[in-house]
Design a protein around this motif. Sequence first.
Motif, mmCIF file in Angstrom:
data_model
loop_
_atom_site.group_PDB
_atom_site.id
_atom_site.type_symbol
_atom_site.label_atom_id
_atom_site.label_comp_id
_atom_site.label_asym_id
_atom_site.label_seq_id
_atom_site.Cartn_x
_atom_site.Cartn_y
_atom_site.Cartn_z
ATOM 1 N N PHE A 182 49.148 38.469 38.706
ATOM 2 C CA PHE A 182 48.528 37.380 37.967
ATOM 3 C C PHE A 182 47.486 36.720 38.865
ATOM 4 C CE2 PHE A 182 48.667 32.757 37.019
ATOM 5 C CZ PHE A 182 48.145 32.792 35.741
ATOM 6 N N VAL A 183 46.237 36.679 38.424
ATOM 7 C CA VAL A 183 45.173 36.028 39.192
ATOM 8 C C VAL A 183 45.276 34.526 38.946
ATOM 9 C CG1 VAL A 183 42.694 35.831 39.565
ATOM 10 C CG2 VAL A 183 43.691 38.049 39.015
ATOM 11 N N GLU A 184 45.563 33.779 40.012
ATOM 12 C CA GLU A 184 45.739 32.327 39.890
ATOM 13 C C GLU A 184 44.433 31.556 40.018
ATOM 14 O OE1 GLU A 184 50.025 31.004 41.491
ATOM 15 O OE2 GLU A 184 48.515 31.372 43.009
ATOM 16 N N ARG A 185 43.686 31.888 41.066
ATOM 17 C CA ARG A 185 42.506 31.083 41.381
ATOM 18 C C ARG A 185 41.440 31.972 42.018
ATOM 19 N NH1 ARG A 185 43.046 26.194 45.543
ATOM 20 N NH2 ARG A 185 40.854 26.033 45.974
ATOM 21 N N VAL A 186 40.191 31.723 41.647
ATOM 22 C CA VAL A 186 39.077 32.464 42.228
ATOM 23 C C VAL A 186 37.954 31.488 42.547
ATOM 24 C CG1 VAL A 186 37.364 34.271 41.858
ATOM 25 C CG2 VAL A 186 39.641 34.537 40.906
ATOM 26 N N ASN A 187 37.544 31.443 43.808
ATOM 27 C CA ASN A 187 36.333 30.744 44.221
ATOM 28 C C ASN A 187 35.355 31.839 44.625
ATOM 29 O OD1 ASN A 187 37.635 28.325 43.888
ATOM 30 N ND2 ASN A 187 37.888 27.916 46.061
ATOM 31 N N PRO A 188 34.347 32.121 43.807
ATOM 32 C CA PRO A 188 33.470 33.266 44.077
ATOM 33 C C PRO A 188 32.867 33.234 45.480
ATOM 34 C CG PRO A 188 33.034 32.364 41.904
ATOM 35 C CD PRO A 188 33.970 31.419 42.581
ATOM 36 N N GLY A 189 32.989 34.358 46.162
ATOM 37 C CA GLY A 189 32.441 34.506 47.500
ATOM 38 C C GLY A 189 33.295 33.915 48.599
ATOM 39 N N GLU A 190 34.407 33.274 48.251
ATOM 40 C CA GLU A 190 35.238 32.604 49.256
ATOM 41 C C GLU A 190 36.699 33.020 49.234
ATOM 42 O OE1 GLU A 190 34.960 28.373 48.957
ATOM 43 O OE2 GLU A 190 32.786 28.420 48.764
ATOM 44 N N MET A 191 37.367 32.856 48.077
ATOM 45 C CA MET A 191 38.819 32.973 48.036
ATOM 46 C C MET A 191 39.299 33.478 46.680
ATOM 47 S SD MET A 191 41.881 31.154 47.051
ATOM 48 C CE MET A 191 41.282 29.623 46.520
ATOM 49 N N MET A 192 40.353 34.309 46.726
ATOM 50 C CA MET A 192 41.029 34.744 45.506
ATOM 51 C C MET A 192 42.530 34.672 45.766
ATOM 52 S SD MET A 192 40.726 38.215 43.225
ATOM 53 C CE MET A 192 41.486 39.335 44.366
ATOM 54 N N SER A 193 43.232 34.006 44.863
ATOM 55 C CA SER A 193 44.673 33.850 44.984
ATOM 56 C C SER A 193 45.345 34.567 43.829
ATOM 57 C CB SER A 193 45.026 32.362 44.963
ATOM 58 O OG SER A 193 46.416 32.181 44.857
ATOM 59 N N VAL A 194 46.334 35.409 44.144
ATOM 60 C CA VAL A 194 47.083 36.125 43.109
ATOM 61 C C VAL A 194 48.573 35.923 43.330
ATOM 62 C CG1 VAL A 194 45.310 37.883 42.760
ATOM 63 C CG2 VAL A 194 47.114 38.312 44.379
ATOM 64 N N ARG A 195 49.312 36.001 42.253
ATOM 65 C CA ARG A 195 50.767 35.930 42.313
ATOM 66 C C ARG A 195 51.319 37.269 41.853
ATOM 67 N NH1 ARG A 195 53.944 31.555 43.299
ATOM 68 N NH2 ARG A 195 52.107 30.267 43.051
ATOM 69 N N VAL A 196 52.205 37.842 42.672
ATOM 70 C CA VAL A 196 52.780 39.151 42.397
ATOM 71 C C VAL A 196 54.150 38.944 41.762
ATOM 72 C CG1 VAL A 196 53.513 41.329 43.401
ATOM 73 C CG2 VAL A 196 51.546 40.132 44.344
#
Length: 174
Positions: free
Chosen positions: A82-96
């Motif tokens: 599940f993709v939680e948060r995306v800051n383009p060019g900086e950070m991507m947070s996912v939950r497995v």
Amino acid sequence: MRGWLSKIIHRKGRRFQCSLVRTYREISSASVDELWQKVVNLADVSWHPLLTSTNVPNGLVPKPGLIFQAVTRLGPIPIKIFVERVNPGEMMSVRVLSIPGVEERVIYRVESTVCGTCVSYSVTLSGWLSPLIWSLIKPRAAKVAAALAAATEQAANNALSSKPKSLKNSCFDF
């Protein structure tokens, strides 16, 4: 000793809650944009030591709320991500979301530094099964940031070496 142990193991009723957090960093000569494109290309996880394949179509840009399936190298067990948060060019947070008793959160960060581009891979495991799962994935999780940097650098080198021969060593060689 007791204060240290209480940070790791929390007792909730009759269940034990355990949290493990680890961050791996790697410096790369590739640009921030190249590394970011490698991270957000969810269809190509060939560089990832933990994942074999995903069911994401090529070119899909990850956005918060996206749920997709992946298959791990540890076994043919499909897991949901599940993709939680995306800051383009900086950070991507996912939950497995793999099995009950374990909650895993993964954060990819790409930053420009003086020495090059820093890519970091942070893993947070919580749940009563997290020590067992951590013992299984720890050797491979330690290689994720390095594998991402190496795959991006190799792709950049392949792109440079595939220039047309007629333009090599000419005044138009930028």
